[in-house]
Each structure stands twice: as structure tokens, then as C-alpha cells.
Motif scaffolding. Structure first.
Motif: not given
Length: 316
Positions: A295-298, A301-304
Motif C-alpha cells: 500500500i502506498g501513500h493513500y 483510496l487504495q484499500d478503502p
């Protein structure tokens, strides 16, 4: 609020297209969603979303980062709204909230902390039943406010932000914004590269397999909210960073006063603020840390779904 300020706020609202830029709200949720504007002081009117629940198990307040708007939280808010009352706001300088001149509002983390308190008070949110989930630029203001108000929330979940003045943990452009010698040039670059920021900021640092897109409604809202009243979101971000080191240093020197329960959730692949920042912060405040693989910075958004679960767990 003076009559002149009220009139200015009304004019601002009427000058925007529609308050709710996140489309495709399911029919069975429409009656629960209240989107509009809340004046928190004579100079600042916030666009906000509230998802109501007739018998809430608690309240959730969601705080976005750069370059987002409150629409980042639409799907998460609707899901959490099944059990909780959920609030989300546009920070000043983002989305369709007002953007006072810097002579009246500095866009510093400490100023955002004041705006946050004013919103909580104006919205009459019960803090003993509140979980705040704050990411990126939204996290330090929440924590600064908690220094002064230990009862701010039952839990504050933070992640992917810079609590300390540790440029070595930060992306090059963010380091440049912290340096007076390079900040102006970076500011100009960001304004010239709006499209690249809004299209690709959340993809950077992720493998091709992990990259994702955001909804068309959210993306359109970021574009619409980028420039309002002659100030861009990049301008607000630049002003935030011009005060960032001062407020980071204040926060670190006052860590012993942080009494509110904190949990740290961090994208392991975050290239903007490296995971080492999250590890150090969690250790210093003795907080639970959840590093999210791939998972990145968000993360929201990426894995709500993971974000929803983290928030639900805070009420158990």
C-alpha cells in the motif's frame, strides 16, 4: 458573523456549481447524506458532508490530504454510515471551502487545528464518541489540537504524514518545499503540473499490478476545486509547508502532553513519507502501528475496506 461576511459566504456558495461533486450516490443512501456548507468563523466557510444515522454507535470525522477533497471519503462514508454518523470536510484551500488571503489565514497546521476545533464545536460533535481518521496534511492539525484538548476524541487514527522535521524521510519535492531556497521554484512547478498531480499522485511508488484509479466523480471534484477565488490547492500546500517546520518542532517538543489514544496506519510502499517516519512516531507516542503491505501513500483510496475496518475497530 457580520452581515458583510455572511453575504460573502453566501455569494461564494452561489458562485460554485454544486456542493456535492461526488456522483452516483445509491438511491437508498440519498436521504441520509447531507452535503452543504458550515461557517466556522467570519472568514471561513467549509464544504462538509454528513452521513446521518438514526441510532449511531458513534461519530467519525474524516480529514483528507493533498491534493484531495472531501469526495475522497464518499464510499467509505456511505459504508460507515450504516453504523455511525460520519463527517468529512474540505480543508480551506481545497475543494469548495473558502480560501481567505494569507494575511487573514496562514494555512499553517496550527491554523488548520483551529479550524478543526471550530468545526467540531459548530457541528456539535460529541467528542467522547468520536474517532478521527486523518491522513497527510490532515494528521498534524488533529494531533496539535489534541495537545490542547486531551478529550478531543476517543481515538485519532493517523498515517502517511510528517509529524517530525525529518526531511530524509520525505520525497524530494516535499523536502524542497521545506527549504526557503527551493520552495518558490517547487511552488511554481506544482501549479504548472496540476494535471500530472491529479492524475498520478496516488499511483507513484506502486508496482504496475498495485496501481489503481479513483472514481470519475472524485477526480472531477479535485479538478473543479483546484482553483477557487484565485488560490490553488498547490498555493495552500505551499503556505502549509512554509509553516510546517515550526509546527513540527512545536509538536515534537510537546509530545509528553499527547494523552488522546492514537493509532498509526501507514502504507509500507509510501514514497512521499517513508514508513520509517511512521515507525519512529509510533514508538515515541507508544501507539499501535499497522504497516500495510503493498500500500502506498493513500491507503484510504487504495484499500478503502481496510480503512473502514480500522475505524470500526476503534469503537470496539
Amino acid at each position: 458573523m457580520s452581515k458583510q461576511s455572511l453575504a460573502a459566504s453566501v455569494a461564494f456558495v452561489l458562485s460554485t456549481s454544486i456542493a456535492w461533486g461526488c456522483t452516483d450516490i445509491p438511491a437508498d443512501h440519498v436521504q441520509k447524506v447531507d452535503v452543504g456548507y458550515t461557517a466556522v468563523d467570519p472568514d471561513i466557510t467549509l464544504r462538509r458532508m454528513i452521513v446521518h444515522n438514526s441510532k449511531p454507535k458513534g461519530t467519525v470525522l474524516l480529514l483528507h490530504g493533498f491534493p484531495e477533497t472531501m469526495c475522497a471519503w464518499k464510499d467509505i462514508s456511505l459504508k460507515l454510515g450504516e453504523d455511525y454518523e460520519v463527517h468529512a470536510i474540505d480543508w480551506p484551500g481545497y475543494g469548495l471551502s473558502t480560501r481567505p488571503p494569507v494575511e487573514k489565514f496562514s494555512y499553517a497546521p496550527k491554523e488548520y487545528a483551529r479550524v478543526l476545533k471550530d468545526y467540531i464545536d459548530t457541528a456539535q460533535i460529541r467528542t467522547d464518541e468520536l474517532t478521527i481518521y486523518a491522513t497527510d496534511i490532515g494528521a498534524l492539525p488533529a494531533l496539535l489540537l489534541a495537545l490542547e484538548n486531551p478529550g478531543l476524541a476517543r481515538t485519532i487514527i493517523v498515517g502517511d504524514f510528517a509529524p517530525f522535521n525529518k526531511p530524509e524521510y520525505m520525497y524530494e519535492s516535499l523536502q524542497n518545499l521545506k527549504s526557503p531556497a527551493s520552495a518558490d521554484q517547487t511552488h511554481v512547478y506544482m501549479n504548472k503540473n496540476r494535471d500530472d498531480i491529479l492524475e498520478n499522485a496516488y499511483r507513484r511508488g506502486l508496482s504496475k499490478e498495485a496501481q489503481f484509479d479513483v472514481s470519475p466523480g472524485f477526480k472531477a471534484d479535485m479538478y473543479r476545486g483546484w482553483n477557487q477565488g484565485g488560490m490553488t490547492s498547490a498555493d495552500a500546500f505551499y503556505h502549509y509547508y512554509s509553516n510546517f517546520t515550526r509546527d513540527q518542532d512545536y509538536f515534537e517538543s510537546n509530545l509528553a502532553r499527547l494523552k488522546t489514544r492514537v493509532k498509526v496506519v501507514w502504507g509500507e510502499k509510501d514514497i512521499y513519507i517513508k514508513k520509517e517516519m511512521g515507525v519512529e512516531f509510533a514508538e515515541k507516542v507508544n501507539a499501535e502501528l499497522n504497516l500495510l503491505p503493498d500500500i502506498g501513500h493513500y491507503p484510504h483510496l487504495q484499500d478503502p475496506e481496510q480503512t473502514v475496518e480500522e475505524i470500526r475497530a476503534s469503537f470496539r
